[in-house]
Motif scaffolding. Structure first.
Motif, PDB file in Angstrom:
ATOM      1  N   LYS A 125       0.749  -1.168   0.054  1.00 46.47           N
ATOM      2  CA  LYS A 125      -0.185   0.160   0.045  1.00 46.47           C
ATOM      3  C   LYS A 125       0.874   1.319   0.113  1.00 46.47           C
ATOM      4  O   LYS A 125       0.434   2.315  -0.676  1.00 46.47           O
ATOM      5  N   ASN A 166      -7.284   6.095  -2.000  1.00 45.32           N
ATOM      6  CA  ASN A 166      -7.253   5.351  -1.803  1.00 45.32           C
ATOM      7  C   ASN A 166      -8.285   4.147  -2.137  1.00 45.32           C
ATOM      8  O   ASN A 166      -7.393   2.816  -2.223  1.00 45.32           O
ATOM      9  N   GLU A 181      -7.077   0.352  -3.905  1.00 48.34           N
ATOM     10  CA  GLU A 181      -7.692  -0.703  -3.930  1.00 48.34           C
ATOM     11  C   GLU A 181      -8.358  -1.452  -4.942  1.00 48.34           C
ATOM     12  O   GLU A 181      -8.242  -2.736  -5.290  1.00 48.34           O
ATOM     13  N   ILE A 212      -2.164  -6.358   1.218  1.00 48.25           N
ATOM     14  CA  ILE A 212      -1.474  -4.988   0.746  1.00 48.25           C
ATOM     15  C   ILE A 212      -0.989  -4.452   2.005  1.00 48.25           C
ATOM     16  O   ILE A 212      -0.101  -3.729   2.057  1.00 48.25           O
TER      17      ILE A 212
END
Ligand SMILES: Nc1ncnc2c1ncn2[C@@H]1O[C@H](COP(=O)(O)OP(=O)(O)O)[C@@H](O)[C@H]1O
Ligand SMILES: [Mg+2]
Length: 322
Positions: free
Chosen positions: A101, A117, A121, A133
């Motif tokens: 991430k 964000n 995803e 992640i």
């Protein structure tokens, strides 16, 4: 079809610092790539692929020539070009001590992305990596490292993706996975430019291919187009219900047939011009009472083409040296 990349007389000369010798890594190349296609730039090591892709991605200045991406010049519009391209380099370049991430966040911050964000995803889901992640990039397998690197290039939804040897160093299974993902990325609004020395990869993934050797483009087109005029003779295969020696001996009298022989119940005929002579041959076979099941030209694979081009280029070089 709209053209999205146009390369004009692009050249790059390097000067070797030690002995001051010059290397013409890219030698006056011209070609274009259409919007929405997967284009493969194929050639042996040292052919000039990475140098070309680095110039197109505005990381290296050309010695001569220019290129246009979506109409913008690599000499004048670097800033705007960077916002519409994604570039996967030869060594993936993830930060190993950041998580998956954090890597995506880090690269994402250079672009003005709404809902970063959510975007992260989405991409990870697409790349089947959502469950990783929070893993450190350094802990990922080689294949997953490469998938993360590919994901990074997509963070700002670029129109043009440049992948330099995307499966080099991966085991066969990881390589297949990466190729599948690349094919999935193909869409009308996205163009993918792949550098590769791997024939099989290019044949499986790419719509069109440019073959480069010693800084020069040897051929460009689909593998069918590339094979045209490459061989002096093409091969026609005629499958008959029953093969007869009479038909073979009659056909071999035709002066435009270079060679003829039976193989697995079919006849293979070598001739110079398929389009001109196929109808004449078919007519003759029918007249002789042959019952034709199928008539097909034998297609050359990209591998045949590549090997032939490299042989020709060696021969040209040798005759040039004399
Ligand atoms: N920075 C550099 N300085 C000097 N020579 C270079 C440099 N980068 C590449 N070359 C030379 O340019 C040629 C083409 O290299 P490259 O574009 O990396 O080929 P490929 O990616 O097809 O393997 C090679 O002969 C290589 O040694
Ligand atoms: Mg390279």
């Amino acid at each position: 079809m709209t053209e999205i990349i146009r390369v004009e007389n692009l050249s790059k000369k390097f000067i070797n610092k030690k002995d001051k010798t010059e290397v013409l890594a890219v030698d006056n190349i011209n070609f274009s790539v259409n919007s929405g296609e997967i284009f493969g730039f194929l050639g042996p090591n040292g052919a000039g692929k990475t140098t070309t892709i680095r110039m197109l991605a505005c990381l290296l200045k050309p010695t001569l020539g220019n290129a246009f991406l979506n109409g913008m010049s690599i000499l004048e519009d670097q800033e705007n070009i960077r916002s519409i391209i994604g570039f996967l380099t030869e060594n993936h370049g993830n930060y190993e001590n950041l998580t998956v991430k954090q890597n995506l966040e880090f690269f994402g911050q250079f672009y003005n992305i709404q809902n970063l964000n959510e975007r992260i995803e989405n991409i990870l889901e697409q790349f089947e990596m959502l469950d990783r992640i929070d893993m450190y990039a350094g802990e990922l397998s080689k294949g997953l490292k490469q998938r993360l690197a590919l994901a990074r290039t997509l963070i700002h939804e670029p129109k043009i993706l440049f992948f330099d040897e995307p499966t080099a160093g991966l085991d066969p299974i990881a390589a297949v996975k990466v190729r599948e993902l690349i094919i999935k990325l193909k869409s009308r609004n996205r163009t993918i430019f792949i550098n590769s020395h791997n024939l099989e990869e290019v044949q499986k993934v790419c719509d069109r291919v440019g073959i480069i050797d010693k800084g020069r483009i040897k051929r460009i087109g689909t593998s069918d187009e590339i094979s045209k005029n490459l061989w002096e003779f093409r091969i026609l295969e005629i499958k008959l219900k029953r093969l007869s020696d009479e038909i073979i001996s009659q056909l071999s009298k035709l002066d435009f047939i270079k060679e003829i022989f039976p193989i697995n119940g079919s006849i293979r005929i070598h001739l110079k011009d398929l389009e001109e002579f196929t109808p004449i041959i078919v007519e003759k076979v029918v007249k002789l009472g042959g019952k034709i099941i199928s008539v097909e030209p034998i297609e050359y694979s990209l591998e045949d083409i590549y090997v032939k081009l490299m042989e020709d280029s060696k021969i040209n070089q040798q005759s040039g040296e004399k």
